[in-house]
Write a protein that holds these residues in place. Structure first.
Motif, PDB file in Angstrom:
ATOM      1  N   LYS A  66      -5.324  -4.758 -41.512  1.00  0.00           N
ATOM      2  CA  LYS A  66      -5.754  -5.165 -42.846  1.00  0.00           C
ATOM      3  C   LYS A  66      -6.962  -6.069 -42.681  1.00  0.00           C
ATOM      4  N   ARG A  91      -6.921  -9.382 -56.885  1.00  0.00           N
ATOM      5  CA  ARG A  91      -6.519 -10.794 -56.982  1.00  0.00           C
ATOM      6  C   ARG A  91      -6.380 -11.199 -58.436  1.00  0.00           C
ATOM      7  N   GLN A  96      -6.480 -12.200 -41.844  1.00  0.00           N
ATOM      8  CA  GLN A  96      -6.924 -10.816 -41.975  1.00  0.00           C
ATOM      9  C   GLN A  96      -8.092 -10.586 -41.017  1.00  0.00           C
ATOM     10  N   LYS A 130      -6.220  -0.654 -44.182  1.00  0.00           N
ATOM     11  CA  LYS A 130      -6.618  -1.089 -45.516  1.00  0.00           C
ATOM     12  C   LYS A 130      -7.816  -1.989 -45.446  1.00  0.00           C
ATOM     13  N   SER A 179      -8.152  -1.881 -54.682  1.00  0.00           N
ATOM     14  CA  SER A 179      -8.595  -2.120 -56.055  1.00  0.00           C
ATOM     15  C   SER A 179     -10.099  -1.961 -56.246  1.00  0.00           C
ATOM     16  N   TYR A 198      -4.648   3.925 -56.669  1.00  0.00           N
ATOM     17  CA  TYR A 198      -4.440   3.684 -58.101  1.00  0.00           C
ATOM     18  C   TYR A 198      -4.755   4.934 -58.922  1.00  0.00           C
TER      19      TYR A 198
END
Ligand code: PBG
Length: 347
Positions: free
Chosen positions: A199, A209, A225, A252, A278, A317
Motif C-alpha cells: 500500500k 479521506r 505506507q 493499492k 477513490s 467503486y
C-alpha cells in the motif's frame, strides 16, 4: 518471415473473431465494491468528490447490498464511520460498533455476498492515524507493536460479527501474523486474510479521506505506507505478508502501480488483488461527467489493464456501474454472458 504471410489484421476482422481470440476478460466475479457505513437511519449521504458514491446508514446499506447481490457482484469491502473517535480507536473493535452491526445486518439478508471488512484504526482514532501513537523524544509516532494487538482485536470482532474475509490496511509490520494468530485462537481459522500488502502513500486517496472522514490530524502516512518510488520494497512487503499467512495480497492504488501488480503476479502464486482507489474513480468520473471521456469505454479499459497486469480481484467503486452496463448490454465484458455483436461502445 513477415508480411504478407503474416497479417495480424486477419484476426481482427469481425466481432466474433475478436471475441474468440481475446486474451483478457474482466468478469463480474472479479469485482469487489467498496461501501461506507455511518450511524443513522434512512441516510444516504453523497460523497462530494466521488459522484455517485454515498455513505449509507445500515438500513440503506443492506438495500444496496441486496441490489449488488442481485446484480451478480460477489463481494463488498466495508468501511465504517463511527459515532465516536478516541486515541485508541475503541469503537473499532466494539461488538456493537458500526461495522459489526452492519455486517450482521448484511449477512442476515444477503447470504451469498462476501463481506470483506477493512481492518484499520484511522477511521476510529481522533488523530486519524492507522495505529496507536506514542511519544518518543518529544515526537509523536505510530507505535507499531502495540498497534498489532488492537488490529487483531478488530479483526476478531469483525469475524465474530460474520465477516467472510478481513482486509488489514494499516501497513504495520507483522500485522498479518498477529491477525492470523488471533483469528485461529478464536476458531476463525477459515476466515481468510486479504492483506493490503503493498500500500503506497498516495495522493490518490484524497477523496476517500472525505468519504471515510479519516484524514490524519497531523503529519502524513509516509512512515508506514510505502514510497511510490520503490518497487523492490513492494516485493519484500508482499513476500512478508505471504510468509505471515496472507491468503490474498492486494496492491493499492492500481492504475499508477500496474508494474507492481505485474511483478507480483509473476512472482507469487496466490491470488493478487488490486484496489482502484477513490482518486482513480474521481478522475474518470469527473472527465465522464464533463463529456470529455466515454465512461464505460475508459472504465473497462482501465479494469482490463488491471486484469491483464495480473490482478484476479479488482476492488473498484465502478463495480455496480459495470454490473449495470452488462445488464443493459452497453459493454461486452463477459463473453459468456454476452453474445458478440452487442458489444463495446468504445471510441
Ligand atoms: C485506511 C484506508 C485508506 C484507503 C483504504 N483504507 C486511506 C488511507 O490509507 O489514507 C483508501 C481507499 C481509497 O482511496 O479509495 N487505512
Amino acid at each position: 518471415m513477415g508480411f504478407p504471410t503474416h497479417r495480424l489484421r486477419r484476426l481482427r476482422r469481425t466481432e466474433a473473431l475478436r471475441w474468440m481470440v481475446q486474451e483478457t476478460c474482466v468478469r463480474l466475479e472479479n469485482l469487489v465494491m467498496p461501501l461506507f457505513v455511518r450511524p443513522g437511519e434512512n441516510l444516504s449521504r453523497p460523497i462530494a468528490p466521488m459522484p455517485g458514491q454515498m455513505q449509507f446508514s445500515i438500513d440503506l446499506l443492506v438495500e444496496q447490498c441486496q441490489e449488488l447481490e442481485a446484480l451478480g457482484i460477489p463481494g463488498i469491502l466495508l468501511f465504517g464511520i463511527p459515532e465516536e473517535k478516541d486515541s485508541t480507536g475503541a469503537s473499532a473493535s466494539d461488538k456493537n460498533g458500526i461495522v459489526q452491526r452492519a455486517v450482521r445486518a448484511i449477512k442476515d439478508k444477503c447470504q451469498r455476498l462476501l463481506v470483506i471488512t477493512d481492518v484499520c484504526l484511522c477511521e476510529y482514532t481522533d488523530h486519524g492515524h492507522c495505529g496507536l501513537l506514542r511519544e518518543v523524544r518529544g515526537q509523536m509516532e505510530v507505535d507499531n507493536d502495540r498497534t498489532l494487538k488492537r488490529l487483531a482485536e478488530i479483526a476478531v470482532s469483525h469475524a465474530d460479527a460474520g465477516a467472510d474475509l478481513v482486509a488489514p490496511s494499516d501497513m504495520m509490520d507483522g500485522r498479518v501474523a498477529a491477525i492470523r494468530n488471533a483469528l485461529d485462537k478464536h476458531d476463525f481459522e477459515y476466515v481468510p486474510i486479504m492483506s493490503y500488502a503493498a500500500k503506497f502513500a498516495s495522493s490518490f486517496y484524497g477523496p476517500f479521506r472525505e468519504a471515510a472522514e479519516s484524514p490524519p490530524a497531523f503529519g502524513d502516512r509516509k512512515s508506514y505506507q510505502q514510497s511510490c518510488r520503490n518497487a523492490d520494497e513492494a516485493m519484500r512487503e508482499i513476500a512478508l505478508d505471504v510468509e505471515e499467512g496472507a491468503d490474498i495480497v492486494m496492491i493499492k492504488p492500481a492504475l499508477a502501480y500496474l508494474d507492481i501488480v505485474y511483478r507480483a503476479s509473476q512472482r507469487f502464486d496466490l491470488p493478487i488483488a488490486c484496489y482502484s482507489v477513490s482518486g482513480e474513480y474521481a478522475m474518470l468520473k469527473a472527465a465522464a461527467q464533463n463529456g470529455w471521456l466515454n465512461e464505460p469505454g475508459t472504465v473497462m479499459e482501465a479494469l482490463i489493464g488491471m486484469k491483464r497486469a495480473g490482478a484476479r480481484i479488482i476492488i473498484t467503486y465502478f463495480a455496480k456501474d459495470v454490473a449495470e452496463w452488462i445488464r443493459a448490454e452497453r459493454i461486452g465484458v463477459a463473453p459468456d454472458g454476452l453474445p458478440p455483436g452487442k458489444a463495446p461502445e468504445t471510441e
